[in-house]
Design an enzyme around this catalytic site. Structure first.
Site, PDB file in Angstrom:
ATOM      1  N   HIS A  40      -4.897  -3.725  11.790  1.00 16.48           N
ATOM      2  CA  HIS A  40      -4.926  -3.794  10.323  1.00 16.48           C
ATOM      3  C   HIS A  40      -6.237  -3.327   9.710  1.00 16.48           C
ATOM      4  O   HIS A  40      -6.394  -3.420   8.491  1.00 16.48           O
ATOM      5  CB  HIS A  40      -4.674  -5.219   9.836  1.00 16.48           C
ATOM      6  CG  HIS A  40      -3.311  -5.727  10.111  1.00 16.48           C
ATOM      7  ND1 HIS A  40      -2.263  -5.557   9.233  1.00 16.48           N
ATOM      8  CD2 HIS A  40      -2.812  -6.387  11.161  1.00 16.48           C
ATOM      9  CE1 HIS A  40      -1.176  -6.113   9.743  1.00 16.48           C
ATOM     10  NE2 HIS A  40      -1.487  -6.620  10.919  1.00 16.48           N
TER      11      HIS A  40
ATOM     12  N   LYS B 110      -7.728  -8.350  -5.474  1.00 16.47           N
ATOM     13  CA  LYS B 110      -7.795  -8.266  -4.013  1.00 16.47           C
ATOM     14  C   LYS B 110      -9.077  -8.961  -3.579  1.00 16.47           C
ATOM     15  O   LYS B 110      -9.913  -9.290  -4.410  1.00 16.47           O
ATOM     16  CB  LYS B 110      -7.798  -6.797  -3.561  1.00 16.47           C
ATOM     17  CG  LYS B 110      -8.750  -5.909  -4.364  1.00 16.47           C
ATOM     18  CD  LYS B 110      -8.638  -4.430  -3.985  1.00 16.47           C
ATOM     19  CE  LYS B 110      -7.529  -3.677  -4.658  1.00 16.47           C
ATOM     20  NZ  LYS B 110      -6.537  -3.163  -3.747  1.00 16.47           N
ATOM     21  N   ARG B 111      -9.218  -9.184  -2.279  1.00 19.49           N
ATOM     22  CA  ARG B 111     -10.481  -9.723  -1.800  1.00 19.49           C
ATOM     23  C   ARG B 111     -11.628  -8.827  -2.250  1.00 19.49           C
ATOM     24  O   ARG B 111     -11.468  -7.621  -2.400  1.00 19.49           O
ATOM     25  CB  ARG B 111     -10.467  -9.815  -0.268  1.00 19.49           C
ATOM     26  CG  ARG B 111      -9.725 -11.018   0.272  1.00 19.49           C
ATOM     27  CD  ARG B 111     -10.342 -12.323  -0.171  1.00 19.49           C
ATOM     28  NE  ARG B 111     -11.529 -12.640   0.607  1.00 19.49           N
ATOM     29  CZ  ARG B 111     -11.566 -13.553   1.584  1.00 19.49           C
ATOM     30  NH1 ARG B 111     -10.489 -14.253   1.877  1.00 19.49           N
ATOM     31  NH2 ARG B 111     -12.679 -13.782   2.238  1.00 19.49           N
TER      32      ARG B 111
ATOM     33  N   LYS C  99     -13.678  -1.858  -1.125  1.00 20.24           N
ATOM     34  CA  LYS C  99     -12.634  -1.871  -2.162  1.00 20.24           C
ATOM     35  C   LYS C  99     -13.195  -1.468  -3.528  1.00 20.24           C
ATOM     36  O   LYS C  99     -12.453  -1.181  -4.451  1.00 20.24           O
ATOM     37  CB  LYS C  99     -11.995  -3.257  -2.242  1.00 20.24           C
ATOM     38  CG  LYS C  99     -11.258  -3.649  -0.952  1.00 20.24           C
ATOM     39  CD  LYS C  99     -10.649  -5.049  -1.056  1.00 20.24           C
ATOM     40  CE  LYS C  99     -10.089  -5.563   0.249  1.00 20.24           C
ATOM     41  NZ  LYS C  99      -8.737  -5.031   0.557  1.00 20.24           N
TER      42      LYS C  99
ATOM     43  N   THR D 104      -1.085  -3.589   0.096  1.00 12.27           N
ATOM     44  CA  THR D 104       0.298  -3.979  -0.193  1.00 12.27           C
ATOM     45  C   THR D 104       0.417  -4.345  -1.668  1.00 12.27           C
ATOM     46  O   THR D 104       1.493  -4.204  -2.263  1.00 12.27           O
ATOM     47  CB  THR D 104       0.737  -5.173   0.681  1.00 12.27           C
ATOM     48  OG1 THR D 104      -0.308  -6.146   0.684  1.00 12.27           O
ATOM     49  CG2 THR D 104       1.034  -4.736   2.099  1.00 12.27           C
TER      50      THR D 104
ATOM     51  N   LYS E 272       3.322  -3.548  -4.759  1.00  9.05           N
ATOM     52  CA  LYS E 272       3.865  -4.527  -5.718  1.00  9.05           C
ATOM     53  C   LYS E 272       3.696  -4.010  -7.141  1.00  9.05           C
ATOM     54  O   LYS E 272       4.602  -4.131  -7.976  1.00  9.05           O
ATOM     55  CB  LYS E 272       3.151  -5.879  -5.545  1.00  9.05           C
ATOM     56  CG  LYS E 272       3.396  -6.509  -4.184  1.00  9.05           C
ATOM     57  CD  LYS E 272       2.424  -7.651  -3.865  1.00  9.05           C
ATOM     58  CE  LYS E 272       2.476  -7.968  -2.370  1.00  9.05           C
ATOM     59  NZ  LYS E 272       1.375  -8.850  -1.915  1.00  9.05           N
TER      60      LYS E 272
HETATM   61  C1  26V Z   1     -10.826 -10.406  10.374  1.00  6.69           C
HETATM   62  C2  26V Z   1     -11.460 -11.601  10.552  1.00  6.69           C
HETATM   63  C3  26V Z   1     -12.720 -11.596  11.295  1.00  6.69           C
HETATM   64  C4  26V Z   1     -13.197 -12.951  11.699  1.00  6.69           C
HETATM   65  C5  26V Z   1     -12.914 -14.046  10.725  1.00  6.69           C
HETATM   66  C6  26V Z   1     -11.524 -14.083  10.178  1.00  6.69           C
HETATM   67  C7  26V Z   1     -10.886 -12.769  10.034  1.00  6.69           C
HETATM   68  C8  26V Z   1      -9.699 -12.686   9.358  1.00  6.69           C
HETATM   69  C9  26V Z   1      -9.083 -11.465   9.185  1.00  6.69           C
HETATM   70  C10 26V Z   1      -9.645 -10.323   9.694  1.00  6.69           C
HETATM   71  C11 26V Z   1      -8.999  -8.984   9.532  1.00  6.69           C
HETATM   72  C12 26V Z   1      -8.458  -8.713   8.214  1.00  6.69           C
HETATM   73  C13 26V Z   1      -7.735  -7.432   8.255  1.00  6.69           C
HETATM   74  C14 26V Z   1      -6.833  -7.276   7.072  1.00  6.69           C
HETATM   75  O1  26V Z   1      -6.526  -8.203   6.357  1.00  6.69           O
HETATM   76  N1  26V Z   1      -6.393  -6.069   6.892  1.00  6.69           N
HETATM   77  C15 26V Z   1      -5.522  -5.744   5.793  1.00  6.69           C
HETATM   78  O2  26V Z   1      -4.200  -5.758   6.296  1.00  6.69           O
HETATM   79  C16 26V Z   1      -3.249  -5.453   5.288  1.00  6.69           C
HETATM   80  C17 26V Z   1      -1.882  -5.595   5.908  1.00  6.69           C
HETATM   81  O3  26V Z   1      -1.699  -4.629   6.873  1.00  6.69           O
HETATM   82  C18 26V Z   1      -3.508  -4.068   4.727  1.00  6.69           C
HETATM   83  O4  26V Z   1      -2.599  -3.824   3.697  1.00  6.69           O
HETATM   84  C19 26V Z   1      -4.931  -3.954   4.200  1.00  6.69           C
HETATM   85  O5  26V Z   1      -5.210  -2.632   3.802  1.00  6.69           O
HETATM   86  C20 26V Z   1      -5.898  -4.383   5.269  1.00  6.69           C
HETATM   87  O6  26V Z   1      -7.223  -4.437   4.747  1.00  6.69           O
END
Ligand code: 26V
Length: 797
Positions: A348, A527-528, A533, A635, A639
């Site tokens: 992701h 978004k975050r 971003k 995503t 929407k």
């Molecule tokens: C990484 C970490 C690192 C350690 C702490 C907790 C944590 C939690 C999540 C992540 C990875 C996040 C990756 C993510 O959310 N990617 C998003 O995924 C979406 C669904 O595929 C996509 O639409 C977004 O573009 C993408 O940023």
């Protein structure tokens, strides 16, 4: 069923489940009674679905995810079961305000953002399609923190979604597994035995996930951690009361809280424990179910498809090998082969800081057997691929991306562009070794939550024109194209948007005290917070526009309301500065009597699924402005397009595919491409050059730098400005001029109301492909090899 019968069921739950008299019931009580009534309706179809899967020995999908951002469940269930009319009528009869009751449900934020929300959409689509599936995750006691603002600064408060009873779940005290950590490994008769030093119990809680029209329901199974021996009686008897409860407290920390960093910060021991905890419990559960239904382990890949949602459950590779090889005595190579044919991995993000790596030291201490197995898996892989090869273990680190890739049958990206970049960058060497492994599955969103339930006006209009088949066959929206030149349709379409904007304006007035004009363009970025971003690109452009309006206040400006929402990871200083800046700019602009009729900035706190459901239907313009190559898919972009917002965006993630589908005329493109981004970074002083070339950018940055928006602390934003004019890794300055140009095109386009509405309607009509039903069908065909869903069973009959 008449609503009177429904009403008696609600009353029965109020009386016997909640033990309350109607006269004394609070909104909470009514919500619980209504939720139990609705849950009863789901339970039968849920049991039927499980029985059908069991009796048919059907292949199941297991979706392993650290995050499920499910939001509120009551309204979603009511809508999917088509009980909305009945529920509202019954509540009205009971003298209770249905909407107010629905609004008391906490928003379950067991996730950070895109990845977690995608998991929730996927579960709903799997149920709608009728594919047997279980989502496995952690039952966090505290989900994502609650965000508040104090003088424009983000503050974090713990979130407490379980402080009230969770109406949707069934506790399963009988489904529990002991999960070990640490300890020793020794050999006995040629077999490795792992004796962990510490044990924690994983105990299951099930929530049914109902699909469209309630004909199938799957399970979300969340693991809670508790102590194997929760209470130390000896310590208690010795009068050490706090120490007596310690074992329970320690074990429970594992499922206490969701990690709030979506891409920053790494390497926390507790995080690795969480990952192993839920992965190990899920795999044991999966094998137990398999062994109840089949007696030949060779059938495993035919009956079990496991999807790893990013690398967070990557330890599933070695753990499954351990369960097969160490615990069941299957030969090592055969074990790896069996495991690999069950496992698949979705990537992701390509951001280097988000690619998980654990030190060998930590892994060896917490999971000694797994570390040894990872080394053996590397050897196995090297043996099969002689010559140049890639390993998961390297320089004292375990690289979870490589491990997942090596142990997966299929690896997928989440948009066409992202998948190509995976092949070219992070996984280029592994891709060369296994050219058939990487596949693309562009993300999607569930139309039940993101259109039908959150945008009832657009839904009613759509159903009126094309019937209701679109709800589970979203590409039928293309039939709206026949209506986009019908003035009556366009009037109705714009009236629906206008009413949604009025609702939002009323909510903003109520909750933030700010008045916004529903006739203005609602321009939304939600978004975050993250540098890639580029919320700062948006707010810098806002400042430049404000300056231009002040220069020429009598010109015919297109009124806009800029709406931001989103959380920053608590430790992400730069992201928090951007939030502060947006709020500071908003404070000055909203109070400016000259410009505020043309331009306002609104930032409601605590962005979550519920707030997204409120904002998206009211959007005219969707901001998707990430540095090209950095947003894997997005995503929210889908929407917005479905709900008739036009996008201003870069060629990044799924924006590319959205633009291809809605048409270049109905999308405001700007900025460098992913290749140009890489080129541009090589230009010396690229940011300084961009600033020198664009007086508007220079002036906006100077205002921010000199404290126009922070007079009480004039140098508050020196750091932000220094970044954007200096290293500017995300190329805010270099993309600014083109962003400004695109935004002025947006202004001009918005003034032609009829043309704008037509373009908005075309966005709706042409975005049907972005349903998560389509994505799931893609996973079924290209990754899971599943043809045995209810949908296929019906087709075969
Ligand atoms: C990484 C970490 C690192 C350690 C702490 C907790 C944590 C939690 C999540 C992540 C990875 C996040 C990756 C993510 O959310 N990617 C998003 O995924 C979406 C669904 O595929 C996509 O639409 C977004 O573009 C993408 O940023």
């Amino acid at each position: 069923m008449p609503h009177t019968e429904f009403r008696s069921e609600i009353l029965r739950h109020l009386t016997y489940t909640l033990g309350k008299e109607a006269e004394m019931a609070t909104r909470y009580d009514w919500r619980m009674a209504l939720s139990y009534t609705v849950r009863d309706r789901i339970t039968e179809s849920w049991h039927d679905a499980m029985r059908t899967s069991r009796d048919g020995r059907m292949k199941r999908v297991y979706y392993l995810s650290m995050e499920f951002l499910i939001g509120r469940l009551l309204e979603d269930a009511v809508v999917n079961l088509r009980l909305d009319k009945q529920a509202e009528a019954a509540m009205l009869d009971l003298g209770v305000d249905y909407d107010a009751v629905v609004a008391t449900e906490p928003d379950a934020a067991l996730g950070n953002g895109g990845l977690g929300r995608l998991a929730a959409c996927f579960l709903e689509s799997l149920s709608t399609i009728g594919t047997p599936a279980i989502g496995y995750g952690i039952r966090y006691e505290h989900g994502l923190f609650r965000q508040t603002f104090e003088n424009g600064r983000q503050m974090e408060e713990p979130e407490d979604w379980l402080s009230q009873r969770h109406a949707w779940e069934f506790e399963r005290p009988d489904v529990a597994f002991e999960i070990g950590f640490g300890g020793e490994v020794h050999e006995e008769n040629g077999r490795c035995i792992w004796t962990p030093a510490e044990h924690v119990i994983a105990s299951a809680h099930d929530t049914p996930v109902v699909g469209w029209q309630g004909s199938w329901s799957n399970t979300l199974r969340l693991w809670e951690a508790r102590a194997a021996h929760a209470f130390d009686l000896a310590a208690f008897n010795a009068g050490r009361y706090v120490a007596a409860a310690e074992p329970g407290t320690l074990a429970r920390t594992i499922s206490r809280v969701l990690y709030p960093d979506d891409t920053t910060e790494q390497g926390k021991e507790l995080r690795l424990k969480q990952e192993y905890f839920f992965t190990a419990a899920s795999l044991r559960d999966i094998l137990a179910r398999f062994e109840r239904e089949h007696d030949d382990i060779a059938l495993l890949p035919e009956k079990v498809a496991i999807q790893l949602n990013d690398t967070h459950p990557a330890i599933a590779g070695p753990e499954l090998v351990r369960l097969l090889h160490d615990e069941r005595g299957i030969e090592f190579n055969a074990s790896v082969d069996l495991a690999r044919r069950c496992l698949n991995y979705t990537n992701h993000t390509l951001l280097p800081e988000a690619l998980e790596r654990w030190s060998e030291g930590l892994m060896g201490r917490l999971l000694p057997r797994h570390l040894a197995l990872i080394a053996r898996i590397d050897e196995w892989h090297a043996r099969l691929n002689p010559g140049r090869t890639v390993t998961a273990l390297e320089h004292g680190q375990v690289k979870m991306g490589e491990l997942s890739f090596i142990m997966a049958n299929r690896v997928n990206g989440v948009s066409a562009l992202h998948t190509e970049l995976m092949k070219k960058t992070v996984f280029s060497e592994l891709h060369a070794l296994h050219p058939e492994r990487i596949v693309n599955q562009t993300n999607g969103v569930t139309p039940r939550r993101w259109v039908l339930s959150s945008n009832p006006r657009l839904s009613a209009l759509t159903t009126d024109r094309i019937g209701e088949g679109w709800v589970d066959d979203l590409e039928q929206l293309s039939r709206l194209e026949d209506h986009v030149d019908d003035p009556a349709f366009l009037d109705a379409y714009s009236a629906a948007k206008r009413a949604n904007k009025e609702d939002l304006a009323a909510w903003v007035k109520d909750s933030l005290g700010e008045k916004i004009d529903p006739a203005a363009m609602f321009d939304i970025q939600i978004k975050r917070l993250h540098e890639y971003k580029r919320q700062h690109l948006n707010i810098i452009e806002t400042v430049a526009l404000w300056q231009e309006i002040r220069d020429n206040p009598n010109a015919d400006w297109t009124p806009r309301v800029k709406i931001f929402a989103g959380k920053a990871a608590p430790g992400y200083v730069f992201a928090k500065e951007i939030i502060h800046l947006i709020n500071d700019v908003g404070r000055v602009l909203n109070a400016d009597s000259v410009t505020s009729k043309f331009l306002k900035v609104i930032y409601p706190p605590n962005y979550n699924v519920t707030l997204a459901e409120r904002l998206i239907p009211a959007a005219d313009l969707s901001e998707q402005i990430s540095t090209a190559g950095k947003e894997a898919s997005g995503t929210g972009n889908m929407k917005f397009a479905l709900n008739g917002a036009l996008t201003v965006g870069t060629l990044d993630g799924a924006n590319v595919e959205i633009r291809e589908r809605v048409g270049a005329d109905n999308f405001f493109l700007f900025g460098m491409t992913a290749e140009e981004v890489v080129e541009r970074r090589r230009v010396e002083n690229h940011a300084a050059r961009a600033v020198a070339d664009d007086p508007r950018l220079a002036r906006a940055l100077e205002a921010i730098r000199s404290g126009v928006f922070s007079p009480e602390e004039p140098d508050r934003y020196h750091g932000v400005v220094a970044n954007v004019t200096g290293p500017d890794y995300f190329l805010v300055s270099s993309d600014f001029s083109d962003y400004w140009r695109a935004q002025r095109e947006v202004d001009a386009a918005y003034r032609d109301t009829a043309a704008w509405t037509r373009a908005a309607a075309l966005n709706t009509a042409r975005s049907g492909w972005f349903s998560s039903d389509r994505t799931i069908r893609g996973y079924m065909a290209d990754i899971w090899d599943i043809r045995s869903s209810r949908a296929f069973a019906t087709a075969a009959e």
